[in-house]
Design a protein around this motif. Structure first.
Motif, PDB file in Angstrom:
ATOM      1  N   UNK A   1       0.848  -1.194   0.000  1.00  0.00           N
ATOM      2  CA  UNK A   1       0.000   0.000   0.000  1.00  0.00           C
ATOM      3  C   UNK A   1       0.888   1.251   0.000  1.00  0.00           C
ATOM      4  N   UNK A   2       0.532   2.244  -0.809  1.00  0.00           N
ATOM      5  CA  UNK A   2       1.335   3.481  -0.798  1.00  0.00           C
ATOM      6  C   UNK A   2       1.301   4.153   0.582  1.00  0.00           C
ATOM      7  N   UNK A   3       2.476   4.504   1.069  1.00  0.00           N
ATOM      8  CA  UNK A   3       2.568   5.200   2.353  1.00  0.00           C
ATOM      9  C   UNK A   3       1.747   6.488   2.299  1.00  0.00           C
TER      10      UNK A   3
ATOM     11  N   UNK B   1      -0.702   8.063   5.203  1.00  0.00           N
ATOM     12  CA  UNK B   1      -0.192   9.252   5.888  1.00  0.00           C
ATOM     13  C   UNK B   1      -1.294  10.258   6.251  1.00  0.00           C
ATOM     14  N   UNK B   2      -2.210  10.614   5.318  1.00  0.00           N
ATOM     15  CA  UNK B   2      -3.261  11.577   5.690  1.00  0.00           C
ATOM     16  C   UNK B   2      -4.173  11.038   6.797  1.00  0.00           C
TER      17      UNK B   2
ATOM     18  N   UNK C   1       2.910  14.682  13.944  1.00  0.00           N
ATOM     19  CA  UNK C   1       2.912  13.406  13.219  1.00  0.00           C
ATOM     20  C   UNK C   1       4.230  13.267  12.452  1.00  0.00           C
ATOM     21  N   UNK C   2       4.618  14.321  11.739  1.00  0.00           N
ATOM     22  CA  UNK C   2       5.875  14.294  10.988  1.00  0.00           C
ATOM     23  C   UNK C   2       7.061  14.066  11.919  1.00  0.00           C
TER      24      UNK C   2
ATOM     25  N   UNK D   1       9.304  11.037  -0.103  1.00  0.00           N
ATOM     26  CA  UNK D   1       8.753   9.684  -0.128  1.00  0.00           C
ATOM     27  C   UNK D   1       7.235   9.715  -0.298  1.00  0.00           C
ATOM     28  N   UNK D   2       6.587  10.679   0.335  1.00  0.00           N
ATOM     29  CA  UNK D   2       5.134  10.825   0.191  1.00  0.00           C
ATOM     30  C   UNK D   2       4.791  11.180  -1.257  1.00  0.00           C
ATOM     31  N   UNK D   3       5.512  12.127  -1.817  1.00  0.00           N
ATOM     32  CA  UNK D   3       5.256  12.565  -3.201  1.00  0.00           C
ATOM     33  C   UNK D   3       5.511  11.448  -4.206  1.00  0.00           C
TER      34      UNK D   3
END
Length: 118
Positions: A11-13, A17-18, A34-35, A52-54
Motif C-alpha cells: 500500500x502506498x505510504x 499518511x493523511x 505526526x511528521x 517519499x510521500x510525493x
C-alpha cells in the motif's frame, strides 16, 4: 512455500499518511507532531519524508529506504490492532505497528517526550 505478503506492505505510504494526520488532528494534535514522530522513528529528515510521500512509494520501500530506525524504538511496547508489538515476528510488520503505536499515543494525548522515549 512462502507466505503471501500482507496487503499493507504494497500500500502506498502516501495513502495512509493523511489518515495518521487526521487521527492526530481529531485529538487536537498537529501534522507537525505526526511528521516529528515519523522522522524520529525512521531517520528521515522533513525533505526526505516529503519526497517519499510525493513518490507514492509503498510501505515496504518506505521502511527499506528509511535512513535508520531509532535506537530507542525497541522501547515501544503495547498492543496495536489486538496484537502485542513485542510478539510480531515479521520485521516490516513490526515497523508499521511501531508507527501505528506512536500515532495512537499522540492521539491519546501523551506528551512528545514520553512518546519519543526520552
Amino acid at each position: 512455500m512462502t507466505k503471501p505478503k500482507h496487503s499493507i506492505f504494497s500500500m502506498p505510504f502516501a495513502k495512509v499518511y493523511p489518515l495518521y494526520v487526521q487521527k492526530a488532528e481529531r485529538k487536537n494534535r498537529s501534522k507537525e507532531e505526526v511528521d516529528q514522530l515519523i522522522r524520529w522513528l525512521t531517520g528521515y529528515d522533513q525533505i526526505g519524508l516529503q519526497r517519499q510521500i510525493e513518490r507514492q512509494i509503498d510501505f515496504e520501500t518506505f521502511f527499506d529506504q528509511a535512513p535508520c530506525l531509532h535506537p530507542n524504538s525497541h522501547l515501544i511496547k503495547g498492543v496495536v490492532c489486538g496484537v502485542r508489538i513485542e510478539e510480531i515476528a515479521d520485521p516490516l510488520m513490526k515497523k508499521i505497528r511501531l508507527l501505528d503505536k506512536l500515532i495512537d499515543e499522540l492521539a491519546k494525548g501523551k506528551t512528545m517526550e514520553k512518546i519519543l522515549r526520552q
